[in-house]
Design a protein around this motif. Structure first.
Motif, PDB file in Angstrom:
ATOM      1  N   ILE A  68     -15.969  44.165 -31.881  1.00  0.00           N
ATOM      2  CA  ILE A  68     -14.683  43.540 -32.220  1.00  0.00           C
ATOM      3  C   ILE A  68     -13.595  44.604 -32.357  1.00  0.00           C
ATOM      4  O   ILE A  68     -12.465  44.423 -31.873  1.00  0.00           O
ATOM      5  CB  ILE A  68     -14.816  42.701 -33.498  1.00  0.00           C
ATOM      6  CG1 ILE A  68     -15.658  41.454 -33.211  1.00  0.00           C
ATOM      7  CG2 ILE A  68     -13.452  42.301 -34.046  1.00  0.00           C
ATOM      8  CD1 ILE A  68     -16.106  40.707 -34.447  1.00  0.00           C
ATOM      9  N   SER A 110     -10.395  38.080 -25.375  1.00  0.00           N
ATOM     10  CA  SER A 110     -10.339  37.123 -26.482  1.00  0.00           C
ATOM     11  C   SER A 110     -11.635  36.334 -26.586  1.00  0.00           C
ATOM     12  O   SER A 110     -12.152  36.101 -27.688  1.00  0.00           O
ATOM     13  CB  SER A 110      -9.158  36.162 -26.296  1.00  0.00           C
ATOM     14  OG  SER A 110      -7.926  36.824 -26.402  1.00  0.00           O
ATOM     15  N   ARG A 115     -14.668  30.223 -38.016  1.00  0.00           N
ATOM     16  CA  ARG A 115     -13.210  30.058 -37.917  1.00  0.00           C
ATOM     17  C   ARG A 115     -12.603  31.126 -37.018  1.00  0.00           C
ATOM     18  O   ARG A 115     -11.731  30.833 -36.196  1.00  0.00           O
ATOM     19  CB  ARG A 115     -12.577  30.131 -39.312  1.00  0.00           C
ATOM     20  CG  ARG A 115     -13.003  29.019 -40.254  1.00  0.00           C
ATOM     21  CD  ARG A 115     -12.162  29.035 -41.504  1.00  0.00           C
ATOM     22  NE  ARG A 115     -12.761  28.240 -42.566  1.00  0.00           N
ATOM     23  CZ  ARG A 115     -12.133  27.813 -43.633  1.00  0.00           C
ATOM     24  NH1 ARG A 115     -10.869  28.107 -43.799  1.00  0.00           N
ATOM     25  NH2 ARG A 115     -12.748  27.104 -44.552  1.00  0.00           N
ATOM     26  N   ASP A 116     -13.039  32.367 -37.191  1.00  0.00           N
ATOM     27  CA  ASP A 116     -12.528  33.446 -36.331  1.00  0.00           C
ATOM     28  C   ASP A 116     -12.955  33.228 -34.881  1.00  0.00           C
ATOM     29  O   ASP A 116     -12.187  33.507 -33.956  1.00  0.00           O
ATOM     30  CB  ASP A 116     -13.045  34.796 -36.819  1.00  0.00           C
ATOM     31  CG  ASP A 116     -12.413  35.219 -38.141  1.00  0.00           C
ATOM     32  OD1 ASP A 116     -11.219  34.956 -38.320  1.00  0.00           O
ATOM     33  OD2 ASP A 116     -13.125  35.784 -38.986  1.00  0.00           O
ATOM     34  N   LYS A 141     -10.626  30.730 -33.500  1.00  0.00           N
ATOM     35  CA  LYS A 141      -9.280  31.306 -33.344  1.00  0.00           C
ATOM     36  C   LYS A 141      -9.152  32.065 -32.031  1.00  0.00           C
ATOM     37  O   LYS A 141      -8.176  31.880 -31.282  1.00  0.00           O
ATOM     38  CB  LYS A 141      -8.996  32.241 -34.521  1.00  0.00           C
ATOM     39  CG  LYS A 141      -7.703  33.040 -34.394  1.00  0.00           C
ATOM     40  CD  LYS A 141      -7.571  34.018 -35.550  1.00  0.00           C
ATOM     41  CE  LYS A 141      -6.365  34.936 -35.353  1.00  0.00           C
ATOM     42  NZ  LYS A 141      -6.248  35.928 -36.464  1.00  0.00           N
ATOM     43  N   TYR A 142     -10.133  32.906 -31.725  1.00  0.00           N
ATOM     44  CA  TYR A 142     -10.020  33.718 -30.516  1.00  0.00           C
ATOM     45  C   TYR A 142     -10.369  32.928 -29.254  1.00  0.00           C
ATOM     46  O   TYR A 142      -9.881  33.270 -28.166  1.00  0.00           O
ATOM     47  CB  TYR A 142     -10.861  34.987 -30.654  1.00  0.00           C
ATOM     48  CG  TYR A 142     -10.147  36.027 -31.496  1.00  0.00           C
ATOM     49  CD1 TYR A 142      -9.222  36.885 -30.926  1.00  0.00           C
ATOM     50  CD2 TYR A 142     -10.356  36.099 -32.872  1.00  0.00           C
ATOM     51  CE1 TYR A 142      -8.536  37.811 -31.685  1.00  0.00           C
ATOM     52  CE2 TYR A 142      -9.666  37.031 -33.653  1.00  0.00           C
ATOM     53  CZ  TYR A 142      -8.758  37.881 -33.053  1.00  0.00           C
ATOM     54  OH  TYR A 142      -8.062  38.789 -33.806  1.00  0.00           O
ATOM     55  N   TYR A 202     -17.730  37.090 -32.962  1.00  0.00           N
ATOM     56  CA  TYR A 202     -17.601  36.393 -34.252  1.00  0.00           C
ATOM     57  C   TYR A 202     -18.624  35.256 -34.354  1.00  0.00           C
ATOM     58  O   TYR A 202     -19.172  35.002 -35.427  1.00  0.00           O
ATOM     59  CB  TYR A 202     -16.191  35.844 -34.421  1.00  0.00           C
ATOM     60  CG  TYR A 202     -15.187  36.844 -34.954  1.00  0.00           C
ATOM     61  CD1 TYR A 202     -15.420  37.515 -36.150  1.00  0.00           C
ATOM     62  CD2 TYR A 202     -13.999  37.105 -34.262  1.00  0.00           C
ATOM     63  CE1 TYR A 202     -14.496  38.430 -36.643  1.00  0.00           C
ATOM     64  CE2 TYR A 202     -13.073  38.023 -34.757  1.00  0.00           C
ATOM     65  CZ  TYR A 202     -13.326  38.681 -35.945  1.00  0.00           C
ATOM     66  OH  TYR A 202     -12.415  39.588 -36.443  1.00  0.00           O
ATOM     67  N   SER A 243     -14.351  36.235 -29.570  1.00  0.00           N
ATOM     68  CA  SER A 243     -14.843  34.957 -30.103  1.00  0.00           C
ATOM     69  C   SER A 243     -16.362  34.944 -30.130  1.00  0.00           C
ATOM     70  O   SER A 243     -16.979  34.533 -31.118  1.00  0.00           O
ATOM     71  CB  SER A 243     -14.321  33.792 -29.255  1.00  0.00           C
ATOM     72  OG  SER A 243     -14.919  32.575 -29.643  1.00  0.00           O
ATOM     73  N   LYS A 282     -10.480  44.534 -29.746  1.00  0.00           N
ATOM     74  CA  LYS A 282      -9.097  44.333 -30.201  1.00  0.00           C
ATOM     75  C   LYS A 282      -8.206  45.479 -29.736  1.00  0.00           C
ATOM     76  O   LYS A 282      -7.038  45.273 -29.385  1.00  0.00           O
ATOM     77  CB  LYS A 282      -9.065  44.191 -31.720  1.00  0.00           C
ATOM     78  CG  LYS A 282      -9.624  42.861 -32.209  1.00  0.00           C
ATOM     79  CD  LYS A 282      -9.533  42.722 -33.724  1.00  0.00           C
ATOM     80  CE  LYS A 282     -10.018  41.346 -34.184  1.00  0.00           C
ATOM     81  NZ  LYS A 282      -9.965  41.189 -35.655  1.00  0.00           N
ATOM     82  N   LYS A 305     -19.151  33.725 -38.044  1.00  0.00           N
ATOM     83  CA  LYS A 305     -17.790  33.593 -38.570  1.00  0.00           C
ATOM     84  C   LYS A 305     -17.068  32.590 -37.681  1.00  0.00           C
ATOM     85  O   LYS A 305     -16.347  32.951 -36.741  1.00  0.00           O
ATOM     86  CB  LYS A 305     -17.096  34.945 -38.597  1.00  0.00           C
ATOM     87  CG  LYS A 305     -17.721  35.919 -39.607  1.00  0.00           C
ATOM     88  CD  LYS A 305     -16.892  37.180 -39.769  1.00  0.00           C
ATOM     89  CE  LYS A 305     -17.448  38.065 -40.868  1.00  0.00           C
ATOM     90  NZ  LYS A 305     -16.611  39.273 -41.091  1.00  0.00           N
TER      91      LYS A 305
END
Length: 440
Positions: free
Chosen positions: A287, A307, A321-322, A325-326, A314, A311, A291, A319
Motif C-alpha cells: 500500500i 487504485s 471500508r478502505d 474506497k479505492y 486492503y 483496494s 500510493k 479493511k
C-alpha cells in the motif's frame, strides 16, 4: 509422493467399506449436506466442508434433487481447494501429504470424468500446477510436476498462457525446463510464445536464453562482479533483479529492487517495489509503495490499476471500508472498466463472511447479497469483457439470497421490486455499507 503412514491412511481414508460410501454423512439428504458443505467452504471452514462434501467426489453426482443449479465440475474444484486448504494448516508433513494426495486424486477424477471439457482442462492444469508449487515441501518432484501441468496448459492456449499472471507461469515452466537441461524444448516454447509476449516477458526470455548457455549461478557471479566495478550500473542491477527473483533469492531481489528505487525512484521502480511486496503478501508495504506510485502515474489507466491493487491489499487485510474506497476510486479513473465493481461486490461478500463468523447465516445476512449482485450486474453492464466472471460469481450468490418464504415472514413482508436499505437496521456490522438495493 511418499507412502502414507498406515495409521494416517486409516484415519483419513478409513476402510474400503468407507471408500465405497457415496451417500451424505449421518443419513442426511443430499441437498442438506451440500448446503452445509457450501457454507463451510465459503467460510473457509475446510475440515467441516470436507465432512459434508466428501460424498460428492466419492459418488460424483451430476444432479442433486431439489437444486437445479448444482454443478459437479465446480464443486469438485471446490473440494480440491478444501483438501488443499486443510493441508496448508497441518503441521505434520505426513498429514499434509495425505490431504494433498486427496486433492490431487480429485483432479484426476475431474480429468477422467470430463475428458472433452478442454476449456476446463486449461484452468485445471494451471490450478493443479499451483498446488504442486504451493506444497512442494511434501510432494516429490513438485516443481517438475507443476511445470508439466503448465506446459499442458500452454499447449492448449499458448497466447493466453504466455501472458497469464503477467508471464509468471510461463517463466516458472521455462525455468524448470532450463533446470532439467531441456535446451531444445525451452527454446521451442519461447519461439512459440514470443509473438504473444509483452516486452517484459520478451526481456525475461532473453535472459533465459542466456541461462541456457551459462548456469544461473555463473551468470549471477559474473553480474555481481560487474556490479563491484560499478555499483550503480542500472542495466546490471535490473538483470540481477530478474535473476534473483527467478532463482527465488528473495532477500537479494528485495535489496536490488530497493537499490534501483534509491538510484531512481521513478514510477517503474516504485511500482516494482509495490509488486514485490504484493507477491510476498506484505500488504502494508504494498500500500505504501502503491500510493507513492499513484503520485507518479501519468495516465488514468495506470491510476485505475493502482487504485484497484490498493483496494485488493486492503481487502486482504480485511479493511473493507478502505477496500471499497479505492475500488470506487478505480472506477472513477476508468468508468468503462468492470473490475472495480466486481471488487466492490467481493468486498460486500466478504462483509457477510466477516459478520457471520462464528454463527449461522440468516435472512438478514442473505439480503446483503442483493447489493453484491447489483455491483456484479453493473460490472457486466459497463464492461462486457467481465461477463463470464460476473456470471460465475453470480451463480454462487443467487442461491443464497433470501427465499420467498423468508421474504414473506419478514416484518413487514418484503415485496419484489421495493427498495431495501443495507445498513445498521440489518445489523451493526453492515452499518458502514449504507447503500440501497431492491428486493428480488
Amino acid at each position: 509422493m511418499k507412502k502414507l503412514l498406515p495409521l494416517l491412511a486409516f484415519l483419513i481414508f478409513a476402510s474400503s467399506a468407507t471408500m465405497a460410501q457415496v451417500k451424505p454423512p449421518n443419513g442426511m439428504k443430499e441437498l442438506g449436506a451440500y448446503s452445509l458443505f457450501y457454507e463451510n467452504y465459503k467460510n473457509e471452514a475446510y475440515e467441516r466442508a470436507a465432512e459434508f462434501g466428501r460424498w460428492i467426489w466419492k459418488g460424483m453426482p451430476e444432479k442433486i434433487e431439489g437444486y437445479s443449479r448444482f454443478e459437479l465440475k465446480k464443486n469438485l474444484k471446490r473440494l480440491a481447494k478444501v483438501y488443499s486448504g486443510i493441508a496448508e494448516k497441518k503441521q505434520d508433513p505426513s498429514v499434509k501429504e495425505a490431504y494433498m494426495d486427496t486433492a490431487l486424486t480429485i483432479y484426476n477424477k475431474m480429468f477422467e470424468k470430463y475428458p472433452d471439457a478442454k476449456d476446463d482442462h486449461y484452468n485445471w492444469y494451471i490450478s493443479r500446477g499451483r498446488l504442486y508449487q504451493k506444497h512442494a515441501s511434501v510432494i516429490e518432484n513438485a516443481s517438475v510436476k507443476a511445470a508439466e501441468n503448465y506446459e499442458k496448459a500452454f499447449e492448449m492456449k499458448p497466447e493466453e498462457f504466455t501472458n497469464y499472471g503477467n508471464g509468471y507461469y510461463i517463466r516458472v515452466m521455462l525455468q524448470e525446463m532450463i533446470g532439467q537441461d531441456k535446451k531444445d524444448q525451452a527454446l521451442a516454447v519461447m519461439k512459440k510464445a514470443e509473438p504473444y509476449a509483452s516486452e517484459k516477458i520478451k526481456s525475461a526470455f532473453n535472459d533465459m536464453r542466456n541461462q541456457l548457455f551459462d548456469s544461473p549461478k555463473e551468470r549471477i557471479t559474473f553480474l555481481e562482479g560487474q556490479l563491484k566495478d560499478n555499483p550503480e550500473n542500472i542495466e546490471v542491477l535490473k538483470a540481477l533483479q530478474d535473476l534473483y527473483s527467478e532463482q527465488e533469492m528473495v532477500d537479494k531481489a528485495r535489496k536490488t529492487s530497493q537499490k534501483l528505487y534509491e538510484l531512481n525512484p521513478n514510477y517503474e521502480n516504485t511500482l516494482a517495489l509495490a509488486e514485490f511486496a504484493m507477491s510476498n503478501a506484505k500488504n502494508k508495504m504494498a500500500i505504501k509503495y502503491l500510493k507513492e506510485a499513484m503520485g507518479k502515474a501519468k495516465k488514468d489507466k495506470q491510476k485505475a490499476e493502482i487504485s484497484l491493487d490498493i483496494s485488493g491489499a486492503y481487502l486482504n487485510m480485511e479493511k473493507l471500508r478502505d477496500a471499497r474506497k479505492y475500488a470506487r476510486s478505480a472506477s472513477k479513473y476508468d468508468n468503462d472498466w468492470g473490475k472495480p465493481y466486481i471488487q466492490i461486490a467481493d468486498v460486500y461478500a466478504q462483509a457477510v463472511g466477516k459478520c457471520t463468523s462464528g454463527r449461522e447465516m440468516d435472512s438478514k445476512d442473505k439480503a446483503v447479497y442483493w447489493i453484491v449482485l447489483d455491483y456484479l450486474n453493473k460490472a457486466k453492464r459497463v464492461d462486457p469483457n467481465t461477463a463470464s466472471e460476473v456470471q460465475r460469481k453470480a451463480k454462487s450468490y443467487e442461491p443464497v439470497t433470501p427465499t420467498n418464504a423468508e421474504k414473506h415472514f419478514w416484518k413487514p413482508p418484503l415485496k419484489n421490486g421495493e427498495e431495501f436499505k443495507i445498513d445498521s437496521s440489518l445489523r451493526k456490522c453492515y452499518g458502514w455499507i449504507n447503500e440501497t438495493t431492491k428486493v428480488r
